[in-house]
Write a protein that holds these residues in place. Structure first.
Motif, mmCIF file in Angstrom:
data_model
loop_
_atom_site.group_PDB
_atom_site.id
_atom_site.type_symbol
_atom_site.label_atom_id
_atom_site.label_comp_id
_atom_site.label_asym_id
_atom_site.label_seq_id
_atom_site.Cartn_x
_atom_site.Cartn_y
_atom_site.Cartn_z
ATOM 1 N N GLU A 137 60.129 -1.875 76.333
ATOM 2 C CA GLU A 137 60.553 -0.620 76.959
ATOM 3 C C GLU A 137 61.314 0.271 75.984
ATOM 4 O O GLU A 137 61.122 1.481 75.955
ATOM 5 N N ARG A 138 62.161 -0.347 75.169
ATOM 6 C CA ARG A 138 62.923 0.439 74.189
ATOM 7 C C ARG A 138 61.999 1.055 73.134
ATOM 8 O O ARG A 138 62.167 2.206 72.751
ATOM 9 N N SER A 139 61.023 0.297 72.686
ATOM 10 C CA SER A 139 60.114 0.842 71.675
ATOM 11 C C SER A 139 59.238 1.942 72.255
ATOM 12 O O SER A 139 58.943 2.928 71.570
ATOM 13 N N GLN A 140 58.835 1.826 73.520
ATOM 14 C CA GLN A 140 58.057 2.886 74.155
ATOM 15 C C GLN A 140 58.886 4.151 74.305
ATOM 16 O O GLN A 140 58.386 5.259 74.079
ATOM 17 N N ALA A 141 60.157 4.004 74.666
ATOM 18 C CA ALA A 141 61.030 5.177 74.807
ATOM 19 C C ALA A 141 61.244 5.860 73.459
ATOM 20 O O ALA A 141 61.238 7.098 73.369
ATOM 21 N N LYS A 142 61.399 5.080 72.398
ATOM 22 C CA LYS A 142 61.576 5.672 71.065
ATOM 23 C C LYS A 142 60.304 6.372 70.594
ATOM 24 O O LYS A 142 60.363 7.437 69.989
ATOM 25 N N ALA A 143 59.145 5.774 70.867
ATOM 26 C CA ALA A 143 57.887 6.418 70.499
ATOM 27 C C ALA A 143 57.684 7.696 71.299
ATOM 28 O O ALA A 143 57.188 8.700 70.770
ATOM 29 N N CYS A 144 58.081 7.687 72.557
ATOM 30 C CA CYS A 144 57.979 8.887 73.393
ATOM 31 C C CYS A 144 58.877 9.991 72.838
ATOM 32 O O CYS A 144 58.465 11.157 72.756
ATOM 33 N N TYR A 145 60.090 9.641 72.450
ATOM 34 C CA TYR A 145 61.001 10.621 71.869
ATOM 35 C C TYR A 145 60.422 11.188 70.565
ATOM 36 O O TYR A 145 60.508 12.391 70.320
ATOM 37 N N ALA A 146 59.800 10.337 69.766
ATOM 38 C CA ALA A 146 59.178 10.805 68.520
ATOM 39 C C ALA A 146 58.028 11.771 68.818
ATOM 40 O O ALA A 146 57.867 12.785 68.128
ATOM 41 N N ASN A 147 57.254 11.492 69.861
ATOM 42 C CA ASN A 147 56.186 12.412 70.260
ATOM 43 C C ASN A 147 56.757 13.756 70.703
ATOM 44 O O ASN A 147 56.210 14.811 70.386
ATOM 45 N N GLN A 148 57.869 13.718 71.444
ATOM 46 C CA GLN A 148 58.492 14.958 71.891
ATOM 47 C C GLN A 148 58.994 15.765 70.699
ATOM 48 O O GLN A 148 58.830 16.989 70.655
ATOM 49 N N ARG A 149 59.583 15.105 69.726
ATOM 50 C CA ARG A 149 60.057 15.807 68.522
ATOM 51 C C ARG A 149 58.880 16.407 67.746
ATOM 52 O O ARG A 149 58.983 17.511 67.216
ATOM 53 N N LEU A 150 57.755 15.686 67.688
ATOM 54 C CA LEU A 150 56.562 16.209 67.038
ATOM 55 C C LEU A 150 56.079 17.475 67.746
ATOM 56 O O LEU A 150 55.773 18.480 67.102
ATOM 57 N N LEU A 151 56.047 17.437 69.068
ATOM 58 C CA LEU A 151 55.622 18.620 69.821
ATOM 59 C C LEU A 151 56.568 19.788 69.591
ATOM 60 O O LEU A 151 56.121 20.930 69.427
ATOM 61 N N PHE A 152 57.881 19.515 69.592
ATOM 62 C CA PHE A 152 58.852 20.583 69.314
ATOM 63 C C PHE A 152 58.569 21.238 67.967
ATOM 64 O O PHE A 152 58.526 22.459 67.856
ATOM 65 N N GLY A 153 58.373 20.411 66.962
ATOM 66 C CA GLY A 153 58.144 20.942 65.620
ATOM 67 C C GLY A 153 56.885 21.781 65.534
ATOM 68 O O GLY A 153 56.889 22.865 64.935
ATOM 69 N N GLN A 154 55.809 21.317 66.143
ATOM 70 C CA GLN A 154 54.554 22.050 66.071
ATOM 71 C C GLN A 154 54.569 23.299 66.952
ATOM 72 O O GLN A 154 53.967 24.322 66.597
ATOM 73 N N LEU A 155 55.248 23.238 68.080
ATOM 74 C CA LEU A 155 55.404 24.442 68.903
ATOM 75 C C LEU A 155 56.201 25.504 68.163
ATOM 76 O O LEU A 155 55.858 26.690 68.189
ATOM 77 N N GLU A 156 57.247 25.084 67.492
ATOM 78 C CA GLU A 156 58.067 26.039 66.743
ATOM 79 C C GLU A 156 57.296 26.597 65.545
ATOM 80 O O GLU A 156 57.384 27.794 65.258
ATOM 81 N N GLN A 157 56.522 25.754 64.873
ATOM 82 C CA GLN A 157 55.717 26.231 63.753
ATOM 83 C C GLN A 157 54.678 27.251 64.226
ATOM 84 O O GLN A 157 54.464 28.273 63.583
ATOM 85 N N TYR A 158 54.057 26.978 65.362
ATOM 86 C CA TYR A 158 53.086 27.918 65.926
ATOM 87 C C TYR A 158 53.772 29.245 66.249
ATOM 88 O O TYR A 158 53.236 30.318 65.969
ATOM 89 N N ARG A 159 54.972 29.173 66.848
ATOM 90 C CA ARG A 159 55.703 30.388 67.196
ATOM 91 C C ARG A 159 56.072 31.189 65.944
ATOM 92 O O ARG A 159 55.963 32.410 65.916
ATOM 93 N N LEU A 160 56.478 30.496 64.889
ATOM 94 C CA LEU A 160 56.817 31.194 63.649
ATOM 95 C C LEU A 160 55.592 31.852 63.017
ATOM 96 O O LEU A 160 55.681 32.943 62.451
ATOM 97 N N ASP A 161 54.434 31.189 63.113
ATOM 98 C CA ASP A 161 53.210 31.744 62.530
ATOM 99 C C ASP A 161 52.619 32.867 63.378
ATOM 100 O O ASP A 161 52.173 33.879 62.847
ATOM 101 N N LYS A 162 52.597 32.707 64.688
ATOM 102 C CA LYS A 162 51.883 33.631 65.570
ATOM 103 C C LYS A 162 52.798 34.596 66.331
ATOM 104 O O LYS A 162 52.322 35.535 66.943
ATOM 105 N N GLY A 163 54.098 34.328 66.370
ATOM 106 C CA GLY A 163 55.026 35.205 67.067
ATOM 107 C C GLY A 163 55.245 34.868 68.526
ATOM 108 O O GLY A 163 56.093 35.464 69.180
ATOM 109 N N THR A 164 54.511 33.924 69.068
ATOM 110 C CA THR A 164 54.660 33.511 70.460
ATOM 111 C C THR A 164 54.284 32.040 70.585
ATOM 112 O O THR A 164 53.607 31.483 69.722
ATOM 113 N N TYR A 165 54.741 31.421 71.656
ATOM 114 C CA TYR A 165 54.375 30.021 71.895
ATOM 115 C C TYR A 165 52.950 29.944 72.422
ATOM 116 O O TYR A 165 52.463 30.879 73.066
#
Length: 112
Positions: free
Chosen positions: A36-64
């Motif tokens: 359960e702990r490893s699944q929660a950590k992997a889930c958090y890592a996925n969320q951080r990945l999504l944050f980073g890519q959403l922000e990169q898209y916003r910086l490139d395109k001007g919107t989410y």
């Protein structure tokens, strides 16, 4: 005089089984929540990945992006990550400058 071969006595076998049982009682609680702990950590890592890519898209395109599949189409992600617990999809909510990625199993994470 003939040599008599002797095996383990019942008392020796009981002592060995008792020691093994004590070692298992010490070790099992540590392993019980590991998945359960490893699944929660992997889930958090996925969320951080999504944050980073959403922000990169916003910086490139001007919107989410309108949805996460757009990140794959635009080559920001190879595929949309999913929760490792039961392969559930993440929900992304954009409210102005605040982005929320919600996992149905592990809750939400915010980045502003």
């Amino acid at each position: 005089m003939a040599k008599r071969e002797r095996g383990f006595s019942l008392l020796e076998m009981l002592v060995v089984l008792f020691v093994i049982g004590v070692l298992l009682m010490i070790a099992l609680p540590n392993f019980r929540g590991a998945a359960e702990r490893s699944q929660a950590k992997a889930c958090y890592a996925n969320q951080r990945l999504l944050f980073g890519q959403l922000e990169q898209y916003r910086l490139d395109k001007g919107t989410y992006p309108e949805n996460l599949d757009l990140l794959v189409q635009e080559k920001y992600l190879q595929r949309v990550p999913r929760c490792p617990k039961d392969n559930a999809a993440y929900t992304v909510t954009v409210n102005g400058e605040e982005v929320t990625v919600t996992c149905p199993n592990h809750g939400e994470a915010k980045e502003s």
